[in-house]
Design an enzyme around this catalytic site. Structure first.
Site, PDB file in Angstrom:
ATOM      1  N   MET A 193      -8.720  -1.365   9.302  1.00 60.53           N
ATOM      2  CA  MET A 193      -8.174  -1.851  10.566  1.00 60.53           C
ATOM      3  C   MET A 193      -7.145  -0.909  11.183  1.00 60.53           C
ATOM      4  SD  MET A 193      -7.840  -5.904   9.509  1.00 60.53           S
ATOM      5  CE  MET A 193      -7.483  -6.494  11.171  1.00 60.53           C
ATOM      6  N   GLU A 194      -6.978   0.304  10.628  1.00 63.51           N
ATOM      7  CA  GLU A 194      -5.941   1.200  11.128  1.00 63.51           C
ATOM      8  C   GLU A 194      -6.360   2.646  11.368  1.00 63.51           C
ATOM      9  OE1 GLU A 194      -4.520  -2.229   9.195  1.00 63.51           O
ATOM     10  OE2 GLU A 194      -5.359  -0.528   8.082  1.00 63.51           O
TER      11      GLU A 194
ATOM     12  N   ASP B 155     -12.500  -4.629  -1.639  1.00 61.80           N
ATOM     13  CA  ASP B 155     -13.580  -5.614  -1.614  1.00 61.80           C
ATOM     14  C   ASP B 155     -14.883  -4.895  -1.299  1.00 61.80           C
ATOM     15  OD1 ASP B 155     -13.949  -6.305   1.627  1.00 61.80           O
ATOM     16  OD2 ASP B 155     -11.918  -5.750   1.051  1.00 61.80           O
TER      17      ASP B 155
ATOM     18  N   GLU C  56       0.809  -1.214   0.000  1.00 62.48           N
ATOM     19  CA  GLU C  56       0.000   0.000   0.000  1.00 62.48           C
ATOM     20  C   GLU C  56       0.845   1.269   0.000  1.00 62.48           C
ATOM     21  OE1 GLU C  56      -3.862  -0.708   2.588  1.00 62.48           O
ATOM     22  OE2 GLU C  56      -2.236  -2.030   3.284  1.00 62.48           O
TER      23      GLU C  56
ATOM     24  N   GLY D  71     -12.468  -2.086   3.023  1.00 57.78           N
ATOM     25  CA  GLY D  71     -13.598  -2.884   2.580  1.00 57.78           C
ATOM     26  C   GLY D  71     -14.856  -2.041   2.522  1.00 57.78           C
TER      27      GLY D  71
ATOM     28  N   ILE E 222     -13.982  -7.832   7.906  1.00 57.12           N
ATOM     29  CA  ILE E 222     -15.438  -7.924   7.798  1.00 57.12           C
ATOM     30  C   ILE E 222     -15.812  -8.506   6.448  1.00 57.12           C
ATOM     31  CG2 ILE E 222     -17.619  -6.666   7.847  1.00 57.12           C
ATOM     32  CD1 ILE E 222     -16.147  -6.745  10.528  1.00 57.12           C
TER      33      ILE E 222
END
Length: 226
Positions: free
Chosen positions: A168-169, A192, A12, A78, A149
């Protein structure tokens, strides 16, 4: 002006560090901080590892050791909103934890007035303006948690927070920036969606989504500090 750029993984951050110049790398707390510049702007870029604690460690070091004046989180996310497609990009307006009880932040340190960390309005405006010609870039709410998720848990997150996407961050960085009164924003591109979900979709689209997030960032840097 010195800007901190944080992503979760090497994949990333790599499209951005490839565009940097005059890079020097230093290591602290098992993280590699790449000092350099982009288009004459001083930047410190790194990947912090997955999860909000790793992101928080990176953010605090950026603030304490490098005295960055802004932090921008980039990378993938996501999609929660069903209208989002692979590669669509969300600029954070607000950020929250989706797996932390509300009173943890409002009744205890840092005694917030709400559960939402507000991204810096001028940063959000600048990033949005630089990408105004791209209809796949939008502004909205991002939520952060410690689990990937897929379908399970999606409806509960929508009901409680109504976000565009989940990662998640970002809330870890937002939390540190709030405590240090440092402006932050996030740029997250969808790897996603509710229609293409799970680890398979993530693996398939992660590189493309990461590159899109960096393009959105670069458009901003190319215009904001000229």
């Amino acid at each position: 002006m010195c800007i901190g750029i944080v992503a979760a993984t090497k994949a990333e951050i790599a499209p951005f560090t490839a565009a940097m110049r005059n890079i020097e790398t230093e290591e602290y707390s098992m993280l590699k901080f790449h000092k350099g510049n982009y288009a004459g702007i001083d930047v410190i870029a790194l990947f912090c590892g997955v999860c909000r604690v790793n992101a928080a460690i990176a953010a605090q070091i950026l603030i304490d050791r490098y005295q960055v004046e802004q932090i921008i989180v980039i990378g993938v996310a996501g999609a929660i909103n069903p209208d989002l497609q692979i590669g669509d990009t969300v600029i954070s307006s607000q950020v929250a934890y989706h797996d932390v009880a509300d009173e943890i932040l409002t009744q205890y340190h840092p005694w917030m007035e709400s559960i939402y960390f507000t991204a810096d309005p001028s940063l959000v405006h600048g990033i949005s303006l630089a990408n105004a010609d791209d209809p796949s870039v939008m502004t909205g709410r991002i939520v952060t948690g410690e689990s990937f998720i897929d379908q399970e848990g999606r409806e509960e997150i929508i009901e409680r927070y109504d976000p565009l996407c989940v990662d998640m961050e970002t809330a870890g960085v937002a939390h540190v920036c709030y405590a240090n009164t440092v402006p932050f924003a996030a740029i997250r591109s969808m790897s996603d969606t509710p229609h293409e979900s799970g680890s398979g979709a993530f693996e398939k689209y992660c590189k493309t989504a990461a590159e899109k997030s960096v393009r959105v960032l670069i458009r901003y840097l190319d215009t904001a500090y000229r």
